[in-house]
Motif scaffolding. Sequence first.
Motif, mmCIF file in Angstrom:
data_model
loop_
_atom_site.group_PDB
_atom_site.id
_atom_site.type_symbol
_atom_site.label_atom_id
_atom_site.label_comp_id
_atom_site.label_asym_id
_atom_site.label_seq_id
_atom_site.Cartn_x
_atom_site.Cartn_y
_atom_site.Cartn_z
ATOM 1 N N UNK A 212 0.808 -1.225 0.000
ATOM 2 C CA UNK A 212 0.000 0.000 0.000
ATOM 3 C C UNK A 212 0.840 1.273 0.000
ATOM 4 N N UNK A 213 1.950 1.274 0.731
ATOM 5 C CA UNK A 213 2.793 2.477 0.775
ATOM 6 C C UNK A 213 3.371 2.783 -0.606
ATOM 7 N N UNK A 214 3.828 1.740 -1.321
ATOM 8 C CA UNK A 214 4.367 1.927 -2.669
ATOM 9 C C UNK A 214 3.273 2.383 -3.625
ATOM 10 N N UNK A 215 2.076 1.807 -3.462
ATOM 11 C CA UNK A 215 0.958 2.204 -4.319
ATOM 12 C C UNK A 215 0.624 3.681 -4.127
ATOM 13 N N UNK A 216 0.583 4.119 -2.887
ATOM 14 C CA UNK A 216 0.258 5.520 -2.603
ATOM 15 C C UNK A 216 1.315 6.445 -3.204
ATOM 16 N N UNK A 217 2.571 6.062 -3.135
ATOM 17 C CA UNK A 217 3.634 6.876 -3.740
ATOM 18 C C UNK A 217 3.450 6.940 -5.257
ATOM 19 N N UNK A 218 3.094 5.816 -5.872
ATOM 20 C CA UNK A 218 2.869 5.806 -7.321
ATOM 21 C C UNK A 218 1.665 6.665 -7.695
ATOM 22 N N UNK A 219 0.636 6.641 -6.865
ATOM 23 C CA UNK A 219 -0.554 7.459 -7.132
ATOM 24 C C UNK A 219 -0.224 8.944 -7.042
ATOM 25 N N UNK A 220 0.618 9.311 -6.083
ATOM 26 C CA UNK A 220 1.031 10.715 -5.971
ATOM 27 C C UNK A 220 1.786 11.159 -7.222
ATOM 28 N N UNK A 221 2.612 10.279 -7.782
ATOM 29 C CA UNK A 221 3.307 10.607 -9.033
ATOM 30 C C UNK A 221 2.300 10.767 -10.177
ATOM 31 N N UNK A 222 1.287 9.917 -10.206
ATOM 32 C CA UNK A 222 0.266 10.033 -11.251
ATOM 33 C C UNK A 222 -0.471 11.367 -11.127
ATOM 34 N N UNK A 223 -0.810 11.768 -9.885
ATOM 35 C CA UNK A 223 -1.478 13.060 -9.688
ATOM 36 C C UNK A 223 -0.614 14.210 -10.194
#
Length: 604
Positions: A212-223
Amino acid sequence: MIASLRPLSILGLSALLAACAGQHGSGLGELPSSPPGSIAQLLQQAEQSKPQQALLLRLSAADQALQQHDLAQAQRILDALPLDTLAPAQQMFASTLSAELALARQKPKSALQALQHPSFARLGELPMTQQARSRLARAGALELDGQTLEAVRERIALAKLLDARHSQDNHETIWRLLSGLSSERLDGIADTERELAGWKQLLKLTRSNASPARQVADIAQWQAANPQHPAALQLPLAVVQLQEIANRPLTHVALLLPSQGQLASVASALRDGFLAAHYQSGARGELKISLHDSSQLNNLDAFYRQARSEGVELVVGPLEKPLVNQLSQQAQLPIPTLALNYSEGRQEGPPQLFQFGLSAEDEAREVANRAWADGLRRAVALVPSGEWGERVLAAFRQDWEARGGSLLAAEHVDQPVQLAQQIANLLQLRDSENRARTLQAGLGSAVAAQPARRQDIDFVFLAATPAQARQIKPALSFQYAGDLPVYATSHLFTGSNDPARDRELSGIRFCETPWLLGSDGEGLRSQVVGQWPAAAGSLGRLYAMGADAYRLAPRLSQLQMAPGVRVEGLSGSLALAPGQRISRSLPWAEYRDGRLQRLEPSRQ
């Protein structure tokens, strides 16, 4: 159940999007307003009014009847209106009402037909509230008809017409619809559809195998890369929940599996799949996994007390059904638990208990879903004799008949010597032979007649072992039913393809885990098979389940809070079903000349 509620929510929003009165565009005509008075009063006023005003009053009365869910009254009023003589604005209003009526009656095709009236070529000239109402009806009809991607496209267009409050509801619906699609369906979205492709990219990030932590970091990059995308401006609730999960990571999981007894080899595959997913996730230093032997367990209460004292936050296991039954009978559990089997019965267990397994009943329901999506409606069934076959048949029958399908007959396969007779009974071949004998006796001479099977069958539902399936498919051909489609559970697949032997299975469609159909899970399958070659065969289903148990572990609270959320796993697409049981949706394959061919996902 959910589908039956959608039309009412559409009607509720339609009431808030009531059309404005007035002239709109050259020759477009006047829309009805919302005049005071009851339905009866509006109809009485219409009787005393000039023709044009009378039409508007009757349209208002029909609208009011629809909002009050008096469908019969609304239909009578609309049926009495001369649609072809109305002005275009009134035609669009009346056709939208007809579509909403059809949706309330669970008839999406009728709704779509109503919304194809030629007048809708001028929909863009109407006030935004009426445009939104018509497009909302179309989106609801497309969704109910199983045209999920088209429904999403309609809602993306609809978003520009909504105020902030309704826009948020629409936003979450787009996410819910896309979340229900398989990864294969998502991959079919072209990058040229920029807004839709942005939704796809975000959803795929939430489905990755990363922590989940890695996913959230990837989502922030997408934003950061898509700052003006609607989902970047306001993240869907499920993504916000994922951020909350990442902020409260699991630190200690107890893996409770037997090391001895008849389930030891099953437990070993589950354990290896779980640990392999853990090592791949990159969370090795963040999460402690302690191993516990359930075959040496004498007292569940004592185990939970010790686990709690050691700081365990989640128990994964047990595998043994008696232990799962014990847990399900508790009022509360001291630690959230993901059992790796299902309890007997369907009673509600404690709120801290989740159950996950490779359920044959899930596969029976998957067959019903696929056959229905393929337009089939009348089935016969061949299942093994015994309790397992009864459970699979009951699951298929319940789901199939709930959709409106018919199960015409069923046979329980046992001894191969009886197979020909059982299939003949299923297809009513003996009735055909008896009719030929009766005709021959009546005529007093020989009659050239070939036995004919019953013609009201659309497909065969099959749950069988590989050995049984290799007998059944040729037997169907021998009994004049080789043209009948056969939809099966995964139990006929050994896990490896043997074209010489499997040629007898040609034409059979079956559901199977993504793992055994070649999905690699970002390299996890290749790593596992490299270390444990048996994972390439039928045992692979257990390795996949173990890996998916790891992926489910931190997301159980998210599945509870947002039932529409799915976890794309290697044992299937996973969601939380009633009773806190994890249900699986599976991809499909077909035998063609003895070789496996992956099938395209159905529209639904």
